[in-house]
Design a protein around this motif. Structure first.
Motif, PDB file in Angstrom:
ATOM      1  N   THR A  74      -4.426  -1.529  -4.016  1.00  0.00           N
ATOM      2  CA  THR A  74      -5.725  -0.978  -4.437  1.00  0.00           C
ATOM      3  C   THR A  74      -6.035  -1.371  -5.873  1.00  0.00           C
ATOM      4  O   THR A  74      -7.197  -1.545  -6.228  1.00  0.00           O
ATOM      5  N   LEU A  75      -4.990  -1.536  -6.704  1.00  0.00           N
ATOM      6  CA  LEU A  75      -5.239  -1.970  -8.084  1.00  0.00           C
ATOM      7  C   LEU A  75      -5.868  -3.364  -8.084  1.00  0.00           C
ATOM      8  O   LEU A  75      -6.903  -3.607  -8.730  1.00  0.00           O
ATOM      9  N   PRO A 112      -4.570   5.744 -12.594  1.00  0.00           N
ATOM     10  CA  PRO A 112      -5.801   5.003 -12.899  1.00  0.00           C
ATOM     11  C   PRO A 112      -6.116   5.047 -14.397  1.00  0.00           C
ATOM     12  O   PRO A 112      -5.653   5.933 -15.107  1.00  0.00           O
ATOM     13  N   SER A 121      -9.365  -3.307  -6.704  1.00  0.00           N
ATOM     14  CA  SER A 121     -10.315  -2.662  -7.624  1.00  0.00           C
ATOM     15  C   SER A 121     -10.640  -3.564  -8.807  1.00  0.00           C
ATOM     16  O   SER A 121     -11.786  -3.628  -9.246  1.00  0.00           O
ATOM     17  N   THR A 144       0.806  -1.224   0.000  1.00  0.00           N
ATOM     18  CA  THR A 144       0.000   0.000   0.000  1.00  0.00           C
ATOM     19  C   THR A 144       0.839   1.275   0.000  1.00  0.00           C
ATOM     20  O   THR A 144       0.312   2.358  -0.251  1.00  0.00           O
ATOM     21  N   THR A 190       1.789   4.754  -4.101  1.00  0.00           N
ATOM     22  CA  THR A 190       0.687   4.879  -5.071  1.00  0.00           C
ATOM     23  C   THR A 190       1.281   5.340  -6.398  1.00  0.00           C
ATOM     24  O   THR A 190       1.272   6.517  -6.734  1.00  0.00           O
ATOM     25  N   GLU A 236      -7.613   9.573  -8.135  1.00  0.00           N
ATOM     26  CA  GLU A 236      -6.790   8.898  -7.151  1.00  0.00           C
ATOM     27  C   GLU A 236      -5.931   7.813  -7.789  1.00  0.00           C
ATOM     28  O   GLU A 236      -6.473   6.897  -8.425  1.00  0.00           O
ATOM     29  N   TRP A 237      -4.605   7.939  -7.630  1.00  0.00           N
ATOM     30  CA  TRP A 237      -3.706   6.904  -8.141  1.00  0.00           C
ATOM     31  C   TRP A 237      -3.785   5.669  -7.253  1.00  0.00           C
ATOM     32  O   TRP A 237      -4.253   5.728  -6.122  1.00  0.00           O
ATOM     33  N   LEU A 238      -3.263   4.569  -7.783  1.00  0.00           N
ATOM     34  CA  LEU A 238      -3.429   3.291  -7.088  1.00  0.00           C
ATOM     35  C   LEU A 238      -2.101   2.715  -6.633  1.00  0.00           C
ATOM     36  O   LEU A 238      -1.072   2.897  -7.300  1.00  0.00           O
ATOM     37  N   SER A 239      -2.160   2.032  -5.517  1.00  0.00           N
ATOM     38  CA  SER A 239      -1.019   1.192  -5.125  1.00  0.00           C
ATOM     39  C   SER A 239      -1.294  -0.188  -5.726  1.00  0.00           C
ATOM     40  O   SER A 239      -2.377  -0.424  -6.281  1.00  0.00           O
TER      41      SER A 239
END
Lengths: 387, 671
Positions: B279-280, B266, B283, B259, B262, B273-276
Motif C-alpha cells: 500500500t505504501l 503513515p 500510495s 500485503t 501493515t 490506517e497503517w501501510l503495508s
C-alpha cells in the motif's frame, strides 16, 4: 368475608409468588428456544405479549400456560398484597420493602410502556427531511380522496380492525361520510401478490392476481401484509374488488358517487412535532478493517420558531419534546465511497422512559440496605460470641 | 474466527490464488535452507516489540505472530525439522526470511479426517499437523472447496467444511507471510537505459527503496517524456517511456504480494490506517502518500533480506527496522502500550495461574490430611493467593492496554468470573475457616484458567479485538457487564459449594457432623444472596443501557432472557426458603440448578445462533456444555437418591441460618 380473606391470603402467599416466578422462568426459556426457528417477533407474540399460551408438545397443542403478560399482572397483585400482608415495622424489613417497591415500580413502568408507548422508525437519505415515522410491525389502511381542486379528505382504518381476521372471516368498515362501505377479508400477515395460475380457484383471485400467504419471517419487520378489499358503493348494487398489499406500487382505486378514492395498505405512521433533516451520515471503521467503529448522523431539527443542529450517534440519542431518536441502522450496505447514504432512526415516545432507571436505583438501595444490615447484625453477633 | 469474515477472506484468497497459479514461496530464489545459528534472543526481542496495525489496533509483532501460529497450529510453538521448538516470533522470522524451510514445518493442525478426504489426502491420524509442503499439491482444491463452502449458510455447514474454510484461511495467511519480502529478493533491472541510469545514479539494478526515493523525479520524468511522445517525439523518447512503464509494472507486480504486515505508520497524523509495503508503494505512485522516513523501513527490510545469512549484520538491520518503525509510531502517540502488551503476553499470567492453582489444590489436599498444621494452613493460603493475584494482575493489565473495563468479550468473562468466584471463595474461607471454600477457590481457579486458555486456543484469534460500534461505551460496559458477570460468578460458586454438600451427603461423608452440612448450606445461601444482588442490578442495568441507547428496555433477546432466568431462579430458591418450603437440602439442590441456568445463559444461548449479543457467538462448546449438563443431572440424581435412602443432616430453618454464627457452631461441634 371469610372467603375473601382466604382469597387474599392465597393471592398474597409465597406459594403463588413462587408459582408465578416459576412459570415466568419456564416461559422465558420456551420463548428463547422458540426464537431459533421462528425468530424474535413470533416468540414475543406467542409467549411474552400474550395472556395465555398453548404450548405444543411433540407437535400437539396440549399444554395451556399463562402468558408472560398475565403473569406480570398477577405478580404485581401478589407483590402488592404480599407487601401489605407481611409489612412489619423495623429495620430488618426496610431493605426488602424498598427493593419490592422498586420491583413494583418497574412492573408498572413495563405496563405503561406496553400500553402507552409508541415506537417506529424514520429513514432518511442524506438531504431528505420528514416529520413522520412508521411502525416496524403495525399496518393501517389509508383511504384518500383523489382531488386536485382542494384539500383531499383521508380516512384511516387502524390495523386493529382487520389484522385479527382469519381465513373466511371478514369485517365491514362503514362511515357515514364515505361514499362506500369497505369489506375486508383474507388478511395475511405475510403475503405476496402473484399472477393467478390457469385453473386456480377463481374465488381467490382478483382480476388476474392472487394473494399468496407466506410463512412468517423470523424478523417481524420483514413481513409484508396483504388482504382483499371489496368496496360496496352505497345505494348502488355496485362492488369493486381489489387486493391491498404492503408493497403495492399503485393504490387500489375505487370510484363512488363520482369521486375517486385511493386505498393503500401501509405501515402505521405517526407525526413528530418537529421536522428532521438528515444533513450527513458518517460511518467510521476501525483502521485497516471493515469493522465499524461508529455510526452517526448530523441532523437539523426544524420547528416554526427555530432550527437546531444535532449530532446523533450510537449510545447518544436525540431526546426532544417527549420523543427519542436513536441511531438504528444505515444503508445501502454496498454503498461506494461517494454514494448517497441513508440513516434509520428508531423513534420512541414512552411516558415511562426513565422509570427503569428510578426502579433500578430503588432496588439497588433496598437490596444493599438489606444485605448490609444482615452483615452488620452477623458481625455484631460474632463480636458478642468472641467476647 | 467469525464464519462470514473467514468466508470473505477465503474467497479473496481464492481469487489471489487464481491470479497466481503457483505458490510464491515455491517460486522464490530464497536464501539457502541451511540456517545460520538459531535466532538470537536480541534479534527476537528486537522484532517482538515492533508495532504492527492489525484488527484495527496497534499491537506488538510478537502478539500478531502468536495468534497467527495459534490459529494455524493450535499452539504457540512450532517444531523445526530437527525437533527444535520455535517461539511465534522465531517462526515468523523463518516464514519471512527462510520461506522454503518454513514450508516444511508442520504448522497446520487438521483435527478432522474428513478435511483430508475432501482434499484427496491420505489420513495418517484423526488429528495431525501438516506442513505447507504437504498441502501444496492440494492447494487448488483447498481454495475451490473453501470458496464453495463459504457460500453456504453458516448453520448448514458441517464441522469438516468449517475446518476446511479455516485451513484455507491459514494457508492463505502463510502464503502472504512467506511472500511478503519478495520485493527485496529481486532487484529491478535498469538496463542500459540512459534516462533511468541518470535517475538512479548509474546503477544497473535498483531496489524498491531506490524507486520510492526517486518516485517524485521518476513521475516528473515520465510526465515530461509522455508529453514529448504525445507531441510526436522521436523513437528514443518512446523507448524511454516504455522502459519506465516496464519498471513501474515490475515494481507493482513485485510489491503486490507484500500485503500481510501493515508495519508502516503513515506520514500524516490524521491518517489512521497503517501501510503495508504494497500500500505504501501504491500510495506513493498514486500521489496519495508523502514519502518521508517510511522509505527507511523499506530499506531496512531489504537490508534484512540481504543479511539473512549473516547474524551480526542481520541484527544491525533488525535494530534499524525497529528504530524506524518505533520512532514513527512514537511520534504518532501509538507506541505507549506496545511494550506493556509484550510484557503481558510474556508474563503468561493465565497459564502460570493454572499451574499454581493446580499446585495449591495439591497443598489443599495435604491440608485436609493435616488440618491442624499451622504452617501448612498459611502455606496453602499463600499458594492460593499468588495465582489469584496473578489472575487479577493479568486482568488489570488487559484493562490498561485496552483502556476498557475488565469484561468486553466472552473470553474476558471467563477470566473475570474466575477471579470473582475465587476472591469470594477466599472471603468465605476467612469467615468460616473450614478449608472448604479454600479448596473450592483452588479448584475453581484451576478450572477457570483452564477454560480461558482452552477458549483462546479454540478461537485462535486476538483476545483484545477492537469493539463493535454498539458496545463502544465504557460506562455501560463497566456497570452492566461487570455487575451481571459478578452475578454469574456467584451463581457458579454457589453451585460449586452445593456440589460439596450433595456429594458428601450422598457418599455418607462426615455423617456425624451436621454443622459441616449446615455451614455448607449457609455458604450457599449467602453466595446466592450476593448473586441475586448483582444479577438483578446487572440485568436491570442492561435494560437501562438498551433503553438509553436503542430505545427499548427489554427486547427478549436470548442473552437478556438468560440473565432474567438466573434472577428468577435465585428468587424462587430464596423465597422458597423464606416460606420454609425448602431448607438446607433444597437450597443446595436449587443452587446446582442455578449453576445449570448460569451455564445456559453464559454459553448456551450463544449456541442458539440468534440474538443481538453477537460478541458472544462461538462454536465448539456444545460438546463441553452437554457434558456439563450430563454431570449436573447425575449430581442431582445422586442427591435425590440419597435423599430417599438417607436422612438429611439436621437442617436449619430460614431464619436460623441467617442468624447462626459459623464459628460458634464449629466450636460447639468440635467440642
Amino acid at each position: 368475608m371469610q372467603y375473601l380473606k382466604a382469597a387474599y391470603r392465597v393471592a398474597a402467599s409465597y406459594a403463588v409468588s413462587i408459582a408465578i416466578l416459576f412459570f415466568l422462568l419456564v416461559l422465558t426459556l420456551l420463548g428463547t428456544l422458540e426464537q431459533i426457528d421462528h425468530g424474535l417477533f413470533a416468540a414475543q407474540q406467542k409467549y411474552f405479549s400474550a395472556l395465555f399460551v398453548v404450548q405444543e408438545v411433540f407437535g400437539h397443542p396440549i399444554l395451556p400456560l399463562p402468558g408472560v403478560y398475565l403473569l406480570l399482572i398477577l405478580l404485581f397483585i401478589n407483590l402488592t398484597l404480599g407487601g401489605i400482608m407481611r409489612f412489619r415495622p423495623g429495620w430488618s424489613h426496610v431493605g426488602v420493602l424498598i427493593a419490592h417497591l422498586g420491583i413494583l415500580f418497574m412492573l408498572l413502568g413495563g405496563f405503561v410502556t406496553f400500553k402507552y408507548s409508541t415506537d417506529g422508525h424514520l429513514t432518511l437519505y442524506e438531504g431528505e427531511r420528514s416529520n413522520e415515522f412508521q411502525s416496524y410491525f403495525d399496518w393501517e389502511i389509508a383511504i384518500t380522496e383523489v382531488r386536485t381542486d382542494g384539500p383531499a379528505k383521508a380516512f384511516i382504518i387502524p390495523g386493529a380492525q382487520f389484522t385479527h381476521l382469519k381465513p373466511g372471516e371478514n369485517v365491514t368498515f362503514h362511515r357515514d361520510d364515505l361514499a362506500f362501505d369497505l369489506v375486508l377479508s383474507d388478511y395475511a400477515p405475510n403475503a405476496e401478490v402473484r399472477p393467478a395460475m390457469p385453473g386456480s380457484d377463481a374465488s381467490k383471485s382478483v382480476g388476474n392476481l392472487v394473494l399468496q400467504p407466506r410463512p412468517l419471517e423470523p424478523e417481524g419487520e420483514r413481513n409484508v401484509a396483504g388482504l382483499r378489499a371489496k368496496a360496496a358503493v352505497k345505494n348502488e348494487a355496485v362492488t369493486q374488488e381489489g387486493l391491498l398489499w404492503g408493497l403495492s406500487s399503485a393504490p387500489f382505486r375505487v370510484t363512488a358517487g363520482g369521486q375517486a378514492y385511493d386505498l393503500t395498505l401501509r405501515r402505521r405512521s405517526w407525526q413528530l412535532p418537529f421536522e428532521v433533516v438528515l444533513d450527513d451520515f458518517t460511518r467510521e471503521l476501525h483502521p485497516g478493517t471493515s469493522k465499524p467503529s461508529s455510526f452517526s448522523s448530523d441532523v437539523t431539527v426544524i420547528e416554526p420558531q427555530a432550527t437546531q443542529q444535532i449530532h446523533i450517534s450510537m449510545n447518544k440519542p436525540l431526546r426532544y419534546k417527549g420523543y427519542t431518536l436513536f441511531q438504528a441502522s444505515w444503508g445501502p450496505q454496498d454503498a461506494g465511497p461517494n454514494d448517497r447514504l441513508f440513516s434509520t432512526f428508531a423513534v420512541v415516545k414512552n411516558p415511562a422512559d426513565h422509570w427503569p432507571l428510578y426502579a433500578c436505583i430503588v432496588i439497588t438501595i433496598g437490596l444493599l440496605f438489606h444485605f448490609c444490615y444482615r452483615l452488620i447484625m452477623h458481625l455484631r453477633k460474632e463480636a458478642r460470641v468472641s467476647s | 474466527m467469525n464464519g462470514k469474515k473467514t468466508g470473505l477472506l477465503v474467497v479473496a484468497a481464492a481469487i489471489c490464488v487464481a491470479l497466481s497459479p503457483a505458490p510464491v514461496c515455491a517460486q522464490e530464489a530464497a536464501p539457502s535452507t541451511d540456517a545460520p545459528a538459531p535466532w538470537s534472543k536480541d534479534v527476537l526481542d528486537t522484532f517482538s516489540v515492533i508495532p504492527i496495525q492489525e484488527g484495527g489496533r496497534i499491537k506488538p509483532l510478537d502478539t500478531y505472530a502468536g495468534f497467527q501460529l495459534l490459529g494455524s497450529n493450535g499452539r504457540r510453538t512450532c517444531k523445526t525439522l530437527d525437533g527444535e521448538s520455535l517461539t511465534p516470533m522465531a517462526w515468523m522470522l523463518e516464514c519471512l526470511f527462510f520461506p522454503e524451510r518454513a514450508s516444511q514445518y508442520k504448522t497446520f493442525l487438521i483435527e478432522n479426517p474428513d478435511v483430508l478426504s475432501i482434499l484427496g489426502m491420505q489420513a495418517t491420524k484423526d488429528r495431525d499437523r501438516y506442513s505447507y509442503g504437504d498441502l501444496e499439491p492440494h492447494r487448488t482444491t483447498l481454495f475451490q472447496m473453501a470458496a464453495q463452502f463459504s457460500g453456504m449458510p453458516d448453520k448448514s455447514r458441517s464441522p469438516a467444511q468449517n475446518q476446511l474454510i479455516n485451513l484455507a484461511h491459514n494457508v492463505s495467511q502463510f502464503q502472504q507471510l512467506t511472500s511478503y519480502l519478495h520485493f527485496a529478493r529481486h532487484p529491478f533491472p535498469v538496463g542500459d537505459n540512459a534516462t533511468l541510469s541518470a535517475l538512479f545514479g548509474g546503477k544497473e539494478s535498483v531496489r524498491l527503496s531506490d524507486i520510492l526515493s526517486a518516485a517524485a523525479a521518476l513521475k516528473a520524468e515520465y510526465t515530461r517524456i509522455n508529453t514529448a511522445v504525445a507531441q510526436g517525439s522521436d523513437a528514443a523518447a518512446k523507448a524511454d517511456l516504455e522502459r519506465i512503464q516496464t519498471l513501474i509494472k515490475e515494481m507493482d507486480s513485485s510489491v503486490g504480494e507484500s500485503t500481510a504486515l501493515t508495519l508502516i505508520p503513515p506520514a500524516h497524523p490524521e491518517d489512521k490506517e497503517w501501510l503495508s509495503v504494497a500500500t505504501l508503494a501504491t500510495s506513493v505512485f498514486a500521489f496519495k502518500a508523502d514519502l518521508g522516513p517510511q522509505v527507511e523501513i523499506v530499506r531496512a527490510l531489504e537490508g534484512l533480506v540481504d543479511h539473512a545469512d549473516d547474524p551480526a549484520a542481520f541484527s544491525q538491520s533488525a535494530t534499524a527496522l525497529n528504530q524506524s518503525i518505533v520512532n514513527l509510531a512514537r511520534e504518532r502517540g501509538e507506541y505507549d502500550k506496545v511494550p506493556m502488551e509484550l510484557t503481558y503476553y510474556r508474563a503468561d499470567f493465565f497459564w502460570n495461574s493454572l499451574y499454581l492453582y493446580i499446585l495449591s489444590f495439591l497443598l489443599v489436599a495435604f491440608l485436609w490430611m493435616r488440618p491442624k498444621s499451622r504452617v501448612l494452613n498459611i502455606t496453602t493460603l499463600i499458594a492460593v493467593s499468588i495465582p489469584t493475584l496473578l489472575l487479577v494482575a493479568g486482568i488489570t493489565m488487559r484493562c490498561i492496554i485496552r483502556a476498557r473495563p475488565p469484561v468486553t468479550t466472552l473470553y474476558e468473562t471467563i477470566l473475570f468470573i474466575t477471579a470473582v468466584a475465587v476472591v469470594v471463595a477466599l472471603a468465605i474461607e476467612f469467615m468460616y475457616r473450614q478449608r472448604i471454600a479454600l479448596s473450592l477457590a483452588a479448584f475453581l481457579g484451576a478450572l477457570g484458567c483452564f477454560l480461558a486458555n482452552k477458549y483462546e486456543v479454540i478461537e485462535g484469534t486476538d483476545t483484545m479485538p477492537s469493539m463493535i460500534a454498539v458496545l463502544d461505551t465504557n460506562f455501560w460496559l463497566s456497570t452492566h457487564v461487570t455487575t451481571v458477570t459478578m452475578g454469574y460468578a456467584a451463581g457458579l460458586l454457589a453451585s460449586a459449594i452445593a456440589h460439596v454438600y450433595i456429594i458428601s451427603y450422598a457418599l455418607g461423608l462426615r455423617r456425624k457432623d451436621p454443622v459441616f452440612f449446615r455451614n455448607l448450606a449457609g455458604m450457599t445461601y449467602g453466595v446466592l444472596c450476593f448473586g441475586l444482588l448483582f444479577a438483578t442490578v446487572g440485568t436491570v442495568l442492561g435494560g437501562i443501557w438498551a433503553n438509553y441507547s436503542w430505545g427499548r428496555f427489554w427486547g427478549w433477546d436470548p442473552k437478556e432472557n438468560g440473565a432474567l432466568m438466573i434472577v428468577l431462579w435465585m428468587l424462587i430458591v430464596l423465597h422458597a426458603r423464606i416460606a420454609r418450603y425448602i431448607r438446607d437440602f433444597g437450597i443446595v439442590m436449587g443452587a446446582v440448578c442455578c449453576g445449570m441456568i448460569v451455564a445456559f445463559s453464559w454459553f448456551g444461548v450463544n449456541l442458539l445462533g440468534v440474538g443481538l449479543h453477537s460478541y458472544g457467538f462461538t462454536s465448539g462448546i456444545a460438546k463441553a456444555l452437554t457434558t456439563f449438563y450430563a454431570i449436573e443431572v447425575l449430581v442431582l440424581l445422586l442427591g435425590g437418591i440419597a435423599w430417599v435412602w438417607r436422612p438429611v443432616p439436621a437442617e436449619t430453618s430460614g431464619e436460623e441460618t441467617q442468624d447462626t454464627t459459623p464459628r460458634k457452631k464449629l466450636a460447639s461441634s468440635r467440642a
